[in-house]
Design a protein around this motif. Structure first.
Motif, PDB file in Angstrom:
ATOM      1  N   PRO A   1      38.419  55.464  32.273  1.00  0.00           N
ATOM      2  CA  PRO A   1      38.203  54.155  31.647  1.00  0.00           C
ATOM      3  C   PRO A   1      39.484  53.603  31.033  1.00  0.00           C
ATOM      4  N   GLY A   2      39.761  52.355  31.336  1.00  0.00           N
ATOM      5  CA  GLY A   2      40.995  51.712  30.899  1.00  0.00           C
ATOM      6  C   GLY A   2      41.905  51.374  32.061  1.00  0.00           C
ATOM      7  N   LEU A   3      41.880  52.217  33.097  1.00  0.00           N
ATOM      8  CA  LEU A   3      42.734  51.962  34.258  1.00  0.00           C
ATOM      9  C   LEU A   3      42.276  50.720  35.020  1.00  0.00           C
TER      10      LEU A   3
ATOM     11  N   THR B   1      48.978  28.947  36.778  1.00  0.00           N
ATOM     12  CA  THR B   1      48.698  30.156  37.556  1.00  0.00           C
ATOM     13  C   THR B   1      49.635  31.312  37.227  1.00  0.00           C
ATOM     14  N   VAL B   2      50.714  31.032  36.494  1.00  0.00           N
ATOM     15  CA  VAL B   2      51.689  32.074  36.142  1.00  0.00           C
ATOM     16  C   VAL B   2      52.106  31.892  34.692  1.00  0.00           C
ATOM     17  N   HIS B   3      52.217  33.001  33.979  1.00  0.00           N
ATOM     18  CA  HIS B   3      52.754  32.984  32.617  1.00  0.00           C
ATOM     19  C   HIS B   3      53.895  33.992  32.561  1.00  0.00           C
ATOM     20  N   ILE B   4      55.086  33.511  32.288  1.00  0.00           N
ATOM     21  CA  ILE B   4      56.273  34.374  32.231  1.00  0.00           C
ATOM     22  C   ILE B   4      56.784  34.398  30.798  1.00  0.00           C
ATOM     23  N   SER B   5      56.888  35.585  30.234  1.00  0.00           N
ATOM     24  CA  SER B   5      57.423  35.765  28.890  1.00  0.00           C
ATOM     25  C   SER B   5      58.481  36.869  28.929  1.00  0.00           C
ATOM     26  N   PRO B   6      59.250  37.053  27.866  1.00  0.00           N
ATOM     27  CA  PRO B   6      60.283  38.091  27.881  1.00  0.00           C
ATOM     28  C   PRO B   6      59.739  39.507  28.041  1.00  0.00           C
ATOM     29  N   ILE B   7      58.453  39.723  27.731  1.00  0.00           N
ATOM     30  CA  ILE B   7      57.923  41.086  27.779  1.00  0.00           C
ATOM     31  C   ILE B   7      56.884  41.317  28.868  1.00  0.00           C
ATOM     32  N   GLU B   8      56.398  40.248  29.509  1.00  0.00           N
ATOM     33  CA  GLU B   8      55.318  40.435  30.476  1.00  0.00           C
ATOM     34  C   GLU B   8      55.232  39.235  31.407  1.00  0.00           C
ATOM     35  N   ILE B   9      54.806  39.480  32.645  1.00  0.00           N
ATOM     36  CA  ILE B   9      54.511  38.419  33.600  1.00  0.00           C
ATOM     37  C   ILE B   9      53.042  38.543  34.001  1.00  0.00           C
ATOM     38  N   GLN B  10      52.293  37.469  33.788  1.00  0.00           N
ATOM     39  CA  GLN B  10      50.879  37.439  34.132  1.00  0.00           C
ATOM     40  C   GLN B  10      50.644  36.337  35.160  1.00  0.00           C
ATOM     41  N   TYR B  11      49.700  36.564  36.073  1.00  0.00           N
ATOM     42  CA  TYR B  11      49.428  35.579  37.108  1.00  0.00           C
ATOM     43  C   TYR B  11      48.027  35.782  37.661  1.00  0.00           C
ATOM     44  N   ILE B  12      47.513  34.705  38.282  1.00  0.00           N
ATOM     45  CA  ILE B  12      46.213  34.777  38.947  1.00  0.00           C
ATOM     46  C   ILE B  12      46.417  35.347  40.339  1.00  0.00           C
ATOM     47  N   GLU B  13      45.633  36.368  40.674  1.00  0.00           N
ATOM     48  CA  GLU B  13      45.806  37.071  41.949  1.00  0.00           C
ATOM     49  C   GLU B  13      44.450  37.554  42.455  1.00  0.00           C
ATOM     50  N   LYS B  14      44.245  37.506  43.756  1.00  0.00           N
ATOM     51  CA  LYS B  14      43.017  38.041  44.333  1.00  0.00           C
ATOM     52  C   LYS B  14      43.123  39.558  44.440  1.00  0.00           C
ATOM     53  N   LYS B  15      42.041  40.238  44.023  1.00  0.00           N
ATOM     54  CA  LYS B  15      42.022  41.698  44.056  1.00  0.00           C
ATOM     55  C   LYS B  15      40.661  42.183  44.526  1.00  0.00           C
ATOM     56  N   ASN B  16      40.581  43.475  44.791  1.00  0.00           N
ATOM     57  CA  ASN B  16      39.344  44.084  45.277  1.00  0.00           C
ATOM     58  C   ASN B  16      38.534  44.615  44.095  1.00  0.00           C
ATOM     59  N   PRO B  17      37.326  44.075  43.844  1.00  0.00           N
ATOM     60  CA  PRO B  17      36.517  44.548  42.705  1.00  0.00           C
ATOM     61  C   PRO B  17      36.171  46.031  42.789  1.00  0.00           C
ATOM     62  N   LEU B  18      35.959  46.550  44.000  1.00  0.00           N
ATOM     63  CA  LEU B  18      35.596  47.963  44.149  1.00  0.00           C
ATOM     64  C   LEU B  18      36.757  48.878  43.776  1.00  0.00           C
ATOM     65  N   ILE B  19      37.980  48.455  44.065  1.00  0.00           N
ATOM     66  CA  ILE B  19      39.154  49.241  43.679  1.00  0.00           C
ATOM     67  C   ILE B  19      39.263  49.311  42.159  1.00  0.00           C
ATOM     68  N   GLY B  20      39.064  48.159  41.507  1.00  0.00           N
ATOM     69  CA  GLY B  20      39.101  48.143  40.045  1.00  0.00           C
ATOM     70  C   GLY B  20      38.032  49.024  39.437  1.00  0.00           C
ATOM     71  N   ALA B  21      36.816  48.969  39.998  1.00  0.00           N
ATOM     72  CA  ALA B  21      35.723  49.809  39.494  1.00  0.00           C
ATOM     73  C   ALA B  21      36.032  51.283  39.698  1.00  0.00           C
ATOM     74  N   LEU B  22      36.673  51.616  40.813  1.00  0.00           N
ATOM     75  CA  LEU B  22      37.030  53.002  41.091  1.00  0.00           C
ATOM     76  C   LEU B  22      38.064  53.510  40.094  1.00  0.00           C
ATOM     77  N   TYR B  23      39.021  52.674  39.749  1.00  0.00           N
ATOM     78  CA  TYR B  23      40.012  53.050  38.742  1.00  0.00           C
ATOM     79  C   TYR B  23      39.319  53.403  37.423  1.00  0.00           C
ATOM     80  N   SER B  24      38.360  52.547  37.015  1.00  0.00           N
ATOM     81  CA  SER B  24      37.648  52.784  35.760  1.00  0.00           C
ATOM     82  C   SER B  24      36.783  54.037  35.835  1.00  0.00           C
ATOM     83  N   PHE B  25      36.259  54.342  37.016  1.00  0.00           N
ATOM     84  CA  PHE B  25      35.443  55.545  37.171  1.00  0.00           C
ATOM     85  C   PHE B  25      36.278  56.802  36.924  1.00  0.00           C
ATOM     86  N   PHE B  26      37.493  56.818  37.428  1.00  0.00           N
ATOM     87  CA  PHE B  26      38.343  57.997  37.251  1.00  0.00           C
ATOM     88  C   PHE B  26      38.855  58.122  35.824  1.00  0.00           C
TER      89      PHE B  26
END
Length: 252
Positions: free
Chosen positions: A153-155, A126-151
């Motif tokens: 693309p890439g965000l 569930t977590v990947h820790i490296s010297p340059i980045e930390i990645q993990y599984i997390e619950k998020k809001n799909p509509l917020i992500g879509a809104l970021y891309s609307f403003f």
């Protein structure tokens, strides 16, 4: 442990989360038809998706496909035929059709792998820790992500922690904005100069933008949903494994 799975459901790396997921092959093929490479992005095949998007922009530009489409839409078919560059157009057609077909075929097979991975699921990191980045599984809001891309693309991809794809998309969106003169056109339109607003637009680069914008929105929305589903699968598996021998007593 995830390493004992014959069919791995997901992998977390420094670049983000890649996972097998059930998708409609027709929807995947549709996005490949809209913009070659987008269907492969939906399948988490990021390298071939990136190469196909580069091929789409480069060969489309050399073959003048978008200009021919503009002339065709306006009924100027002779101009459409004259502007096409045949030595690039035939290659473009071959790559386009193969990209659509390959994404459709890959989606069908990945659906089968997804079912096998679920049946054999034994947990996932569930977590990947490296010297340059930390990645993990997390619950998020799909509509917020879509809104970021609307403003911009890439965000939305950045919201989902897929930062390599995020900055690739942001870079190309800037290219489209600059070469299409979109911002200048909006300023002219804001000041009521409609004819200047239309005349300054570059149709070749402008035609890429709707596909990229809505493709980015859809990709972010679907990716967020799948990340949430992966979070739920992992949490359910952990709780079942952790408390399967526990005896819950509500009343003593």
């Amino acid at each position: 442990m995830a390493s004992k799975n014959r069919h791995l459901l997901a992998n977390i790396s420094v670049f983000g989360i890649s996972q097998l997921k059930y998708q409609s092959p027709y929807m995947v093929a549709w996005w490949s038809a809209v913009f070659p490479g987008f269907g492969h992005y939906l399948l988490c095949q990021y390298l071939r998706g990136t190469l196909l998007t580069l091929a789409e922009v480069i060969i489309n530009t050399l073959a003048h496909i978008n200009e021919a489409m503009v002339y065709s839409f306006s009924g100027q078919f002779e101009l459409a035929k004259s502007v096409i560059e045949p030595k690039w157009a035939f290659g473009y057609l071959a790559i386009y059709l193969i990209a659509v077909g390959d994404s459709f075929r890959s989606a069908i097979y990945q659906n089968k792998l997804h079912q096998l991975a679920l049946l054999e699921y034994k947990g996932n990191h569930t977590v990947h820790i490296s010297p340059i980045e930390i990645q993990y599984i997390e619950k998020k809001n799909p509509l917020i992500g879509a809104l970021y891309s609307f403003f911009f693309p890439g965000l939305g991809q950045l919201y989902n922690q897929r930062f390599g794809l995020a900055f690739y998309a942001m870079f190309w969106w800037w290219i489209y904005l600059i070469l299409s003169n979109f911002h200048e056109s909006i300023l002219f339109l804001w000041h009521g100069r409609l004819e200047d607003s239309i005349s300054i637009l570059h149709p070749h680069w402008l035609l890429f933008m709707p596909s990229v914008l809505f493709g980015s929105i859809y990709f972010t929305y679907r990716t967020t949903i799948e990340h949430n589903r992966l979070f739920q699968i992992e949490q359910q598996h952990y709780l079942m494994k952790r408390y399967q021998q526990a005896r819950l007593r509500i009343f003593s």
